[in-house]
Write a protein that holds these residues in place. Structure first.
Motif, mmCIF file in Angstrom:
data_model
loop_
_atom_site.group_PDB
_atom_site.id
_atom_site.type_symbol
_atom_site.label_atom_id
_atom_site.label_comp_id
_atom_site.label_asym_id
_atom_site.label_seq_id
_atom_site.Cartn_x
_atom_site.Cartn_y
_atom_site.Cartn_z
ATOM 1 N N VAL A 28 51.108 6.068 55.615
ATOM 2 C CA VAL A 28 52.095 5.161 56.199
ATOM 3 C C VAL A 28 51.604 4.508 57.497
ATOM 4 C CG1 VAL A 28 53.394 6.834 57.607
ATOM 5 C CG2 VAL A 28 54.595 4.892 56.583
ATOM 6 N N THR A 29 50.587 5.110 58.129
ATOM 7 C CA THR A 29 50.098 4.547 59.399
ATOM 8 C C THR A 29 49.478 3.158 59.199
ATOM 9 O OG1 THR A 29 47.930 5.617 59.234
ATOM 10 C CG2 THR A 29 49.663 6.831 60.408
ATOM 11 N N VAL A 30 48.994 2.873 57.967
ATOM 12 C CA VAL A 30 48.442 1.546 57.660
ATOM 13 C C VAL A 30 49.548 0.501 57.825
ATOM 14 C CG1 VAL A 30 47.378 0.091 55.880
ATOM 15 C CG2 VAL A 30 46.763 2.499 56.036
ATOM 16 N N LEU A 31 50.689 0.780 57.220
ATOM 17 C CA LEU A 31 51.844 -0.122 57.322
ATOM 18 C C LEU A 31 52.283 -0.266 58.779
ATOM 19 C CD1 LEU A 31 54.349 -1.715 56.261
ATOM 20 C CD2 LEU A 31 55.441 0.502 55.862
ATOM 21 N N ASN A 32 52.391 0.856 59.465
ATOM 22 C CA ASN A 32 52.871 0.822 60.857
ATOM 23 C C ASN A 32 51.935 0.042 61.778
ATOM 24 O OD1 ASN A 32 55.092 2.238 60.038
ATOM 25 N ND2 ASN A 32 54.370 4.220 60.773
ATOM 26 N N ARG A 33 50.610 0.128 61.523
ATOM 27 C CA ARG A 33 49.645 -0.642 62.316
ATOM 28 C C ARG A 33 49.824 -2.139 62.085
ATOM 29 N NH1 ARG A 33 45.923 3.394 61.074
ATOM 30 N NH2 ARG A 33 44.982 2.185 59.384
#
Length: 199
Positions: free
Chosen positions: A177-182
């Protein structure tokens, strides 16, 4: 609402998460029978075909998403606040989606493509509506004097939407999910630097 209308609504509400998670080909009539507790006759007595159920199931899921976001941005006064709220809404979306199975527009667009033209048409209309809403919010920001007057709202609406949906797809495939958040953070940064009206 008549008994028949209530039954139809019940079937769609139960079928929508199935189509959103498993796609058109992956959802069988027996899956829908199992989810609703109805016999095949009960389904075909209310709908002509699986296509009709799938089309209405997409509308149901998409309207849920629209209402959910709409409720959150309605209370915000400015274009800037509305846009920030949208970015906040999608934070951690692949881990905690507001709709079972994730974004119905992304799921249906990928699922339908060229195989199911009737679904592709529904997805196209939904996409145009989403882009139109983003353009409206960006124009509001310009009118309020928060965003640059020369901001290309059509181009920026496409960029915002593509980055959010692309982020959801990447985060799902990578289970990260960190990809989306970045990507959401980079949109926020773009809004705070590129969009700003500097008097």
């Amino acid at each position: 609402m008549t008994k028949a209308e209530k039954t139809k609504e019940f079937i769609i509400a139960r079928a929508a998460p199935l189509f959103n998670k498993k796609g058109y080909a992956g959802t069988s009539m027996s899956d829908i029978m199992k989810a609703t507790g109805l016999a095949k006759g009960g389904l075909y007595g209310n709908f002509e075909s699986k296509d009709e159920i799938a089309a209405l199931a997409f509308e149901y899921s998409y309207n849920q998403l629209k209402e959910d976001i709409g409720q959150k941005i309605k209370s915000k006064k400015t274009g800037v606040e509305k846009l920030q709220t949208i970015l906040q809404y999608y934070k951690n979306y692949t881990v905690t989606p507001s709709i079972e199975g994730g974004c119905p527009l992304l799921n249906t667009a990928v699922d339908a493509d060229d195989a199911y033209p009737f679904l592709k048409k529904k997805a196209r209309l939904a996409l145009q509506e989403m882009l139109g809403s983003l353009q409206h919010i960006l124009k509001k920001g310009i009118q309020e004097g928060s965003f640059r007057t020369d901001l290309n709202v059509k181009k920026e609406a496409e960029l915002i939407f593509a980055q959010i949906e692309g982020g959801i797809m990447m985060a799902k495939v990578l289970d990260d999910v960190t990809v989306l958040n970045r990507l959401l953070e980079s949109l926020r940064h773009r809004m705070e630097t590129e969009y700003k009206n500097h008097p």
